[in-house]
Each structure stands twice: as structure tokens, then as C-alpha cells.
Design a protein around this motif. Structure first.
Motif, PDB file in Angstrom:
ATOM      1  N   GLU A  16       1.009  -1.264   0.046  1.00 12.53           N
ATOM      2  CA  GLU A  16      -0.093  -0.064   0.014  1.00 12.53           C
ATOM      3  C   GLU A  16       1.003   1.208   0.226  1.00 12.53           C
ATOM      4  O   GLU A  16       1.913   1.197   0.812  1.00 12.53           O
ATOM      5  CB  GLU A  16      -0.901   0.022   1.246  1.00 12.53           C
ATOM      6  N   ALA A  17       0.424   2.265  -0.603  1.00 11.50           N
ATOM      7  CA  ALA A  17       1.283   3.424  -0.572  1.00 11.50           C
ATOM      8  C   ALA A  17       0.167   4.641  -0.842  1.00 11.50           C
ATOM      9  O   ALA A  17      -0.503   4.526  -2.002  1.00 11.50           O
ATOM     10  CB  ALA A  17       2.179   3.705  -1.986  1.00 11.50           C
ATOM     11  N   GLU A  18       0.440   5.734  -0.118  1.00 15.70           N
ATOM     12  CA  GLU A  18      -0.272   6.961  -0.647  1.00 15.70           C
ATOM     13  C   GLU A  18       0.207   7.599  -1.927  1.00 15.70           C
ATOM     14  O   GLU A  18       1.004   7.133  -2.288  1.00 15.70           O
ATOM     15  CB  GLU A  18      -0.309   7.811   0.282  1.00 15.70           C
ATOM     16  N   PRO A  19      -0.625   8.075  -2.645  1.00 14.44           N
ATOM     17  CA  PRO A  19      -0.049   8.819  -4.012  1.00 14.44           C
ATOM     18  C   PRO A  19       1.178   9.741  -3.622  1.00 14.44           C
ATOM     19  O   PRO A  19       2.157   9.668  -4.473  1.00 14.44           O
ATOM     20  CB  PRO A  19      -1.163   9.603  -4.570  1.00 14.44           C
ATOM     21  N   VAL A  24      11.246   6.217  -3.133  1.00 19.72           N
ATOM     22  CA  VAL A  24      12.672   5.729  -2.048  1.00 19.72           C
ATOM     23  C   VAL A  24      11.852   5.499  -0.739  1.00 19.72           C
ATOM     24  O   VAL A  24      12.469   4.441  -0.191  1.00 19.72           O
ATOM     25  CB  VAL A  24      13.463   7.042  -2.028  1.00 19.72           C
ATOM     26  N   GLN A  25      10.922   6.193  -0.382  1.00 19.47           N
ATOM     27  CA  GLN A  25      10.025   5.655   0.948  1.00 19.47           C
ATOM     28  C   GLN A  25       9.430   4.291   0.709  1.00 19.47           C
ATOM     29  O   GLN A  25       9.695   3.515   1.816  1.00 19.47           O
ATOM     30  CB  GLN A  25       9.016   6.635   1.300  1.00 19.47           C
ATOM     31  N   PHE A  26       9.146   3.935  -0.346  1.00 19.40           N
ATOM     32  CA  PHE A  26       8.481   2.799  -0.567  1.00 19.40           C
ATOM     33  C   PHE A  26       9.230   1.659  -0.428  1.00 19.40           C
ATOM     34  O   PHE A  26       9.328   0.726   0.093  1.00 19.40           O
ATOM     35  CB  PHE A  26       7.753   2.710  -2.037  1.00 19.40           C
ATOM     36  N   LEU A  27      10.663   1.786  -1.311  1.00 21.25           N
ATOM     37  CA  LEU A  27      11.614   0.966  -1.177  1.00 21.25           C
ATOM     38  C   LEU A  27      12.213   0.647   0.424  1.00 21.25           C
ATOM     39  O   LEU A  27      12.368  -0.516   0.722  1.00 21.25           O
ATOM     40  CB  LEU A  27      12.718   1.376  -1.905  1.00 21.25           C
ATOM     41  N   ARG A  28      12.351   1.571   1.162  1.00 17.28           N
ATOM     42  CA  ARG A  28      13.005   1.783   2.379  1.00 17.28           C
ATOM     43  C   ARG A  28      12.020   1.376   3.411  1.00 17.28           C
ATOM     44  O   ARG A  28      12.436   0.318   4.246  1.00 17.28           O
ATOM     45  CB  ARG A  28      13.526   3.084   2.698  1.00 17.28           C
ATOM     46  N   ASP A  29      10.783   1.927   3.588  1.00 23.25           N
ATOM     47  CA  ASP A  29      10.089   1.831   4.641  1.00 23.25           C
ATOM     48  C   ASP A  29       8.950   0.593   4.487  1.00 23.25           C
ATOM     49  O   ASP A  29       8.682  -0.137   5.442  1.00 23.25           O
ATOM     50  CB  ASP A  29       9.067   3.179   4.751  1.00 23.25           C
ATOM     51  N   THR A  30       8.415   0.537   3.151  1.00 23.59           N
ATOM     52  CA  THR A  30       7.579  -0.773   2.818  1.00 23.59           C
ATOM     53  C   THR A  30       8.314  -1.810   2.624  1.00 23.59           C
ATOM     54  O   THR A  30       7.978  -2.960   3.095  1.00 23.59           O
ATOM     55  CB  THR A  30       6.699  -0.380   1.692  1.00 23.59           C
ATOM     56  N   LEU A  31       9.353  -1.875   1.839  1.00 23.92           N
ATOM     57  CA  LEU A  31       9.986  -3.113   1.587  1.00 23.92           C
ATOM     58  C   LEU A  31      11.207  -3.483   2.329  1.00 23.92           C
ATOM     59  O   LEU A  31      11.652  -4.327   2.179  1.00 23.92           O
ATOM     60  CB  LEU A  31      10.638  -3.108  -0.123  1.00 23.92           C
ATOM     61  N   SER A  59      15.324   8.081  -6.856  1.00 24.70           N
ATOM     62  CA  SER A  59      14.126   7.655  -6.470  1.00 24.70           C
ATOM     63  C   SER A  59      13.345   8.409  -5.322  1.00 24.70           C
ATOM     64  O   SER A  59      12.078   8.037  -4.967  1.00 24.70           O
ATOM     65  CB  SER A  59      14.324   6.132  -5.951  1.00 24.70           C
ATOM     66  N   CYS A  60      14.298   9.500  -5.092  1.00 27.36           N
ATOM     67  CA  CYS A  60      13.503  10.600  -4.188  1.00 27.36           C
ATOM     68  C   CYS A  60      12.671  11.514  -5.153  1.00 27.36           C
ATOM     69  O   CYS A  60      11.983  12.609  -4.570  1.00 27.36           O
ATOM     70  CB  CYS A  60      14.538  11.246  -3.333  1.00 27.36           C
ATOM     71  N   SER A  61      12.787  11.460  -6.244  1.00 30.40           N
ATOM     72  CA  SER A  61      12.168  12.581  -7.148  1.00 30.40           C
ATOM     73  C   SER A  61      11.151  11.694  -8.008  1.00 30.40           C
ATOM     74  O   SER A  61      10.974  12.450  -9.239  1.00 30.40           O
ATOM     75  CB  SER A  61      13.176  13.206  -8.180  1.00 30.40           C
ATOM     76  N   MET A  62      10.626  10.706  -7.426  1.00 32.02           N
ATOM     77  CA  MET A  62       9.362  10.203  -8.235  1.00 32.02           C
ATOM     78  C   MET A  62       8.573   9.344  -7.337  1.00 32.02           C
ATOM     79  O   MET A  62       9.017   9.007  -6.194  1.00 32.02           O
ATOM     80  CB  MET A  62       9.906   9.030  -9.410  1.00 32.02           C
ATOM     81  N   LEU A  63       7.438   9.286  -7.646  1.00 27.62           N
ATOM     82  CA  LEU A  63       6.355   8.802  -6.726  1.00 27.62           C
ATOM     83  C   LEU A  63       6.251   7.135  -6.983  1.00 27.62           C
ATOM     84  O   LEU A  63       6.457   6.527  -8.127  1.00 27.62           O
ATOM     85  CB  LEU A  63       4.687   9.069  -7.086  1.00 27.62           C
ATOM     86  N   ALA A  64       5.967   6.395  -5.762  1.00 23.23           N
ATOM     87  CA  ALA A  64       6.033   4.942  -5.878  1.00 23.23           C
ATOM     88  C   ALA A  64       4.904   4.702  -7.073  1.00 23.23           C
ATOM     89  O   ALA A  64       5.068   3.828  -7.741  1.00 23.23           O
ATOM     90  CB  ALA A  64       5.421   4.330  -4.662  1.00 23.23           C
ATOM     91  N   VAL A  65       3.799   5.328  -7.047  1.00 23.87           N
ATOM     92  CA  VAL A  65       2.639   5.004  -7.915  1.00 23.87           C
ATOM     93  C   VAL A  65       3.189   5.262  -9.334  1.00 23.87           C
ATOM     94  O   VAL A  65       2.624   4.343 -10.301  1.00 23.87           O
ATOM     95  CB  VAL A  65       1.456   5.841  -7.751  1.00 23.87           C
ATOM     96  N   GLN A  66       4.113   5.884  -9.956  1.00 24.71           N
ATOM     97  CA  GLN A  66       4.809   6.178 -11.205  1.00 24.71           C
ATOM     98  C   GLN A  66       5.594   5.035 -11.262  1.00 24.71           C
ATOM     99  O   GLN A  66       5.733   4.767 -12.754  1.00 24.71           O
ATOM    100  CB  GLN A  66       5.720   7.482 -11.146  1.00 24.71           C
TER     101      GLN A  66
END
Lengths: 158, 264
Positions: A16-19, A24-31, A59-66
Motif C-alpha cells: 500500500e502506498a499513498e499517492p 525511495v520511501q516505498f523501497l525503504r519503509d515498505t520493502l 528515487s526521491c524524485s518520483m512517486l511510488a505509483v509512477q
């Protein structure tokens, strides 16, 4: 919250990820893949560089949803038991001091070599525009990338 | 970053419809400016409309007299394109000196133009080459596209779809690059065509503009010497921590001479 699905280091993952969640947050915090670093948060330092469908991106300049449906490779995805040749070259040539910028440097360097298998010192220095190191003065990083490129050419790229 | 609603349309029509419905919508192209601005809360759209799935906005086509580039084409793709390098090498060069490699792997032509940063590189090429901006509603000539600081002729919800660049006889882009941000402190694009000489300047003013004084001198004598002694006025030019207006005025002459020297 939307679910994001992508391939990370060859493995299908979803979470799950907010838009507004950055990749980078998705990679670090979720995975839990904390090898990708956050250095500046203003898109300049390159500590967060990963490969997105084979190209180096910040990866800090794009959204996980992208990255939905994309293939992402992080520093953790390079080694298969032994260090990938570029990683080994960084160790061999002491291409780091504190090591904070190193994951981004290595990911960026591999993208360079994929596009230009025999980069000159000038090519390497130009390419490192988007990666900042505050310890080494770049000298050994450039040496490491040159050696890493040769090792990748000799051993096949991975 | 504040939260927002995220949309991923598959056609320009759907993207426009989403923008019309939203409170404050922004189109997301490469996001190399918009996302950092959102992180700093300088931009706070209610809706982000991601153009990544609009496949027909990507691609490069070279015909006899022009190079047409889709709005979502990456800077890296333009810089590496053998076709662009053959037809308008200065355009490939211009794309290749934007930002850094990772920015070029995400940033797009349309995004750069719609954003119209005063120090962006592409506006100089679009204006210098007398390109035409194609949108979801009409075509806009370069001379009337750039209106001011971050301001363009685009209407709310209007989407850039492609840009066509007429192929010049010769062209060159010279950039005095800010060493940290990679933006142009001053960039000058010079193009020589059957119709005359165009000189477009970025980085120096509120948005890209033509240096008509230099164009007139080069029309008579296309050589770096023709520009010697021409004093560019600093009136209305940018002054900031990176460079004062009179220094930027000086750099316009220097960059223009270098560009002309490269192709004279």
C-alpha cells in the motif's frame, strides 16, 4: 490507500502506498530495502539512485505509483552471493570513505557502463554530475568506475 | 508533500477531462521540477494527472524539413537519438546538457516547456529554431509561447502533445552552466536558416527571449567578430545570488560568440 505493484530486484512485490509516497520511501519503509539512501531530499545528491526499467533515476524524485508495473533494481539486487564487478571495483579501489553516497554511485556507474562500455575519465566525471560525494574528492570513485567498466566488459554485464 | 488525488489517464482527451473536473490540477510529465516543488510545498495541487500512459506523446520523427518530438520524450532519448544528431545536432546537444543523467532519464520536452523555468535549456532551442508547439487544442508558434516567468501561452488544462523543429542550415547551443544546479546561468541558441539568423537566450531574463540586436549583426556578417563591441543592455535581466544582471548581459555576448564560432 492504493496498492502499488512492481518488480523489485526480480521479485514481484506489492504494497500500500499513498499517492504522495516517494519511490525511495516505498523501497525503504515498505520493502525494508534500506540500501537506497536519502541524502538531500532536493534531487541533487544522487544517494537514492536506482534503476527503473534499466535506466538510472533518482528515487526521491518520483512517486511510488509512477513505478506501477515497472522493474526496479536497487543496490541489494546487484549481488548474487558475490559482489557485482562494479561493487568489487569500488572496494578494490577504495572508491568510498563514509559510504553514504556509494549505493547511488554504483547504480549510476552501472547505467553509464551499460550505455558506454568503455567510458573515458572525462565521460565518467561528466556522468557523475548527479552524484555528490563529500569525502573522497571523486578520485578513487573515478578509478573504481574505470576498473569496474573493464571488469564488466571482461565478465559480461549483470 | 501534501496529499493529492492521483490519476493515470490513457488519452489526451481523458487527461483534459480530468483536469477540467479537478480543483487545482497539474499534469505530471517527468516530474523533475513539479515533484521537488511539491516536496517543498511550493506547489500544492489537489490533483496530479500522470501523463506516462499517453504512449502517443512519446517518440521522434524526422521528415524532410522538420524534427517532430513527442511531448513525453525523455531528454536522454533526444540526446542519444541518431536521427536528431543527424538533423539538428545542436538540439541533441541541448537535451544532453540539461540537468544530470538521472534528470535526463525522467525529464521530458513538454514538461520543460510547460514549466518554462527562466533558466531551462529547451526554451532556447524552441525559440532559436522557430519551432511550433502542438497542443491538445491548437498549434502555438515559439515566438508567442513564452510569456514571462513560468508563464506560457498554455490555457488551463491545455496539454502539449509535440513540438516540431524546422531543420536549420546550422545551429549551436552554448551554455554557461551553474556548477551546482546545472541550470543555465546564461544559454544562447544560434540558428542559421534560409530565412535568416535567430538568436535565443535563456537564463538571463524572466523567460527565453530573442536577442534581435545580435540577430541583425549576424544577418550582415555571420561571424563571431560581428558581435564584438555590441553592448547588451542589462535592463530587465535577472540579478540573483548566482550572477548580477550586468554579468549576465556580458555572458550573452560571450555565449553567442562561442555558438557562432562553432558553426560559422
Amino acid at each position: 490507500m492504493p496498492t502499488v505493484t512492481m518488480t523489485v530486484n526480480g521479485r514481484a512485490v506489492s504494497g500500500e502506498a499513498e499517492p504522495r509516497t516517494l519511490l525511495v520511501q516505498f523501497l525503504r519503509d515498505t520493502l525494508g530495502l534500506t540500501g537506497t539512501h536519502i541524502g538531500c531530499d532536493t534531487s541533487q545528491c544522487g544517494a537514492c539512485v536506482v534503476h527503473l526499467d534499466g535506466l538510472s533515476v533518482k528515487s526521491c524524485s518520483m512517486l511510488a505509483v509512477q513505478a506501477e508495473g515497472a522493474a526496479v533494481t536497487t543496490i541489494e539486487g546487484l549481488s548474487n552471493g558475490e559482489l557485482q564487478p562494479m561493487q568489487a571495483a569500488f572496494r578494490e579501489h577504495h572508491g568510498l570513505q563514509c559510504g553514504f553516497c556509494t549505493p547511488g554511485m554504483v547504480m549510476s556507474a552501472i547505467d553509464l557502463v551499460n550505455q558506454n562500455p568503455t567510458p573515458s575519465e572525462h565521460d565518467i566525471r561528466e556522468w557523475l554530475d548527479g552524484n555528490i560525494c563529500r569525502c573522497t574528492g571523486y578520485h578513487n570513485i573515478v578509478k573504481a568506475i574505470k576498473a569496474g567498466a573493464e571488469a564488466m566488459a571482461a565478465g559480461g554485464k549483470r | 508533500m501534501y496529499s493529492f488525488a492521483y490519476h493515470r489517464p490513457v488519452s489526451a482527451a481523458e487527461a483534459e477531462a480530468l483536469a477540467a473536473k479537478a480543483g487545482e490540477a497539474r499534469f505530471l510529465a517527468g516530474g523533475m521540477t513539479l515533484l521537488p516543488a511539491m516536496k517543498l510545498r511550493l506547489a500544492q495541487p489537489t490533483d496530479l494527472i500522470d501523463l506516462a500512459r499517453l504512449g502517443d506523446l512519446r517518440g521522434i520523427k524526422v521528415s524532410g524539413s522538420e524534427v517532430r518530438i513527442g511531448a513525453m520524450t525523455l531528454h536522454a532519448a533526444v540526446a542519444a537519438s541518431a536521427e536528431v544528431k543527424r538533423a539538428i545536432p545542436a538540439l541533441a546537444h541541448c537535451a544532453g546538457v540539461i540537468g544530470d543523467p538521472q534528470v535526463r532519464n525522467r525529464g521530458t520536452l513538454g514538461g520543460s516547456l510547460a514549466n518554462n523555468d527562466p533558466a531551462a535549456d529547451y526554451p532556447a532551442a524552441v525559440l532559436g529554431l522557430n519551432a511550433t508547439v502542438h497542443t491538445s487544442r491548437r498549434t502555438i508558434p515559439a515566438d508567442s509561447f513564452f510569456r514571462g516567468l513560468f508563464e506560457t501561452a498554455l490555457e488551463p488544462g491545455e496539454l502539449i502533445t509535440a513540438v516540431s523543429f524546422p531543420i536549420p542550415e546550422r545551429a549551436a547551443y552554448e551554455k554557461f552552466r551553474h556548477p551546482a544546479s546545472r541550470y543555465a546561468v546564461v544559454g544562447v541558441f544560434v540558428a542559421r536558416t534560409g530565412g535568416g539568423v535567430r538568436v535565443a537566450v535563456t537564463g538571463a531574463g524572466p523567460c527565453a527571449f530573442r536577442a534581435t540586436q545580435l540577430e541583425q549583426a549576424l544577418a550582415k556578417n555571420f561571424s563571431p567578430d560581428a558581435l564584438k563591441g555590441i553592448k547588451i543592455s542589462a535592463d530587465g535581466l535577472n540579478s540573483d545570488i548566482h550572477a548580477a544582471a550586468d554579468y549576465r548581459a556580458h555572458l550573452i555576448g560571450v555565449m553567442a560568440r562561442r555558438a557562432v564560432a562553432a558553426i560559422a
